[in-house]
Motif scaffolding. Structure first.
Motif, short mmCIF file in Angstrom:
data_model
loop_
_atom_site.label_atom_id
_atom_site.label_comp_id
_atom_site.label_asym_id
_atom_site.label_seq_id
_atom_site.Cartn_x
_atom_site.Cartn_y
_atom_site.Cartn_z
N PHE A 66 57.69 32.66 55.78
CA PHE A 66 57.34 32.91 57.18
C PHE A 66 56.19 33.90 57.27
CE2 PHE A 66 57.67 35.44 61.05
CZ PHE A 66 57.78 34.47 62.04
N LEU A 67 56.30 35.00 56.53
CA LEU A 67 55.26 36.02 56.57
C LEU A 67 53.94 35.51 56.02
CD1 LEU A 67 57.06 39.32 55.46
CD2 LEU A 67 55.89 38.88 57.61
N THR A 69 52.78 32.44 55.57
CA THR A 69 52.17 31.36 56.33
C THR A 69 51.57 31.86 57.64
OG1 THR A 69 53.81 29.85 55.43
CG2 THR A 69 52.56 29.08 57.31
N SER A 70 52.32 32.67 58.38
CA SER A 70 51.81 33.13 59.68
C SER A 70 50.58 34.00 59.50
CB SER A 70 52.91 33.90 60.43
OG SER A 70 53.40 34.99 59.66
N GLY A 144 60.83 28.20 56.76
CA GLY A 144 60.08 29.44 56.99
C GLY A 144 58.60 29.18 57.19
N THR A 145 58.06 28.22 56.41
CA THR A 145 56.65 27.84 56.56
C THR A 145 56.38 27.26 57.95
OG1 THR A 145 56.46 27.37 54.20
CG2 THR A 145 54.84 26.35 55.65
N GLY A 148 56.57 29.89 60.57
CA GLY A 148 55.40 30.76 60.45
C GLY A 148 54.17 30.13 61.10
N ALA A 151 54.70 30.37 64.85
CA ALA A 151 54.51 31.73 65.35
C ALA A 151 53.03 32.10 65.40
CB ALA A 151 55.27 32.72 64.47
N SER A 152 52.26 31.61 64.44
CA SER A 152 50.83 31.95 64.40
C SER A 152 50.09 31.40 65.60
CB SER A 152 50.20 31.42 63.11
OG SER A 152 50.14 30.00 63.12
N GLU A 158 47.35 39.59 62.87
CA GLU A 158 48.39 39.57 61.84
C GLU A 158 49.56 40.46 62.25
OE1 GLU A 158 45.22 39.99 61.33
OE2 GLU A 158 44.50 38.91 59.55
N ALA A 161 51.81 38.68 64.53
CA ALA A 161 52.62 37.68 63.80
C ALA A 161 53.85 38.34 63.18
CB ALA A 161 51.77 37.01 62.72
N MET A 165 58.96 38.68 63.84
CA MET A 165 60.14 38.68 62.97
C MET A 165 61.41 39.14 63.68
SD MET A 165 58.96 39.72 59.15
CE MET A 165 60.59 39.26 58.57
#
Length: 244
Positions: A66-67, A69-70, A144-145, A148, A151-152, A158, A161, A165
């Motif tokens: 998640f982190l 990718t976003s 998660g991808t 992410g 979310a982006s 950043e 983003a 979480m």
């Protein structure tokens, strides 16, 4: 959607990642190290790692992907790369699915390394097939991808983003069944947990580690896949062609 453009996007993302060793280490090595640290922490308390080790396997890849990718997608937008790409024949779906393919490949490598480390080095006991545990870990990382990428689309920096979480990731960790069986939660929280995809990923992992099979394993997996596909579709629909 054009398959050539989609694979070209995936190839470009992988080439960019190959020049970023810190992101590669974070994706491929960090989840295994965290699982190892967890196993070491409870090494003197028999059975604890076997209870919580499985769900932890699904948790760390989900958060890391998640982190990564976003933040990576936000960098594309802020650097102007996304706007330049959108002036070419590439479509939104090509961009999103290309990203999904590239990070899906990284998720597969990540899950293979993490599950291998947890089972053969840390001694996680699995009654079911180990490959099923790897399958759930891969799908969880892809989830998660997908989240992410979604979310982006709603973040401008950043930092924004990362601020998603507490809204997207933390409730799923608390209500997913890691700290308390979902059927023992207060009724309202149990109902909410039914709408959170990580709950089904943890259900699937618990089913594999307990030796269950068929619908007990594949039912929750299909739900997680549905959430991931839905998130990718929503991400492609909300992707802006111009940076605000």
């Amino acid at each position: 959607m054009n398959a050539t453009l989609t694979f070209a996007t995936a190839g470009r993302v992988l080439r960019q990642l190959s020049h970023d060793p810190r992101s590669i280490v974070l994706m491929l090595v960090a989840p295994g190290l965290l699982v190892g640290l967890f196993a070491w922490l409870f090494s003197e308390q028999e059975g604890v790692f076997n209870i919580y080790g499985g769900p932890i396997l699904g948790l760390f890849p989900f958060i890391v992907m998640f982190l990564i990718t976003s933040i990576t997608t936000l960098r594309e937008r802020r650097s102007g790369t996304l706007e330049r790409l959108m002036t070419t024949p590439i479509g939104k779906a090509d961009f999103i699915v290309g990203y999904g393919l590239a990070f899906g490949l990284m998720a597969t490598l990540q899950a293979t390394i993490t599950v291998t480390f947890a089972v053969w080095i840390c001694g996680l006991e699995v009654e079911g097939d180990v490959w099923q545990l790897g399958l759930v870990a891969v799908i969880d990382a892809i989830l998660g991808t997908a989240l992410g990428l979604l979310a982006s689309a709603f973040a401008r920096t950043e930092f924004q983003a990362v601020q998603f979480m507490p809204l997207i990731v933390f409730p799923q960790i608390l209500l997913g069944g890691l700290f308390m069986p979902r059927d023992q939660m207060p009724e309202a929280l149990y109902v909410i947990s039914n709408f959170l995809p990580l709950s089904y990923a943890i259900d699937a992992i618990n089913a594999v580690t307990a030796g269950d099979d068929e619908w007990e394993v594949y039912g929750p997996i299909l739900v997680v896949v549905g959430f991931a596909v839905g998130s990718l579709i929503l991400a492609s629909l909300t992707l802006r062609r111009r940076t605000p």
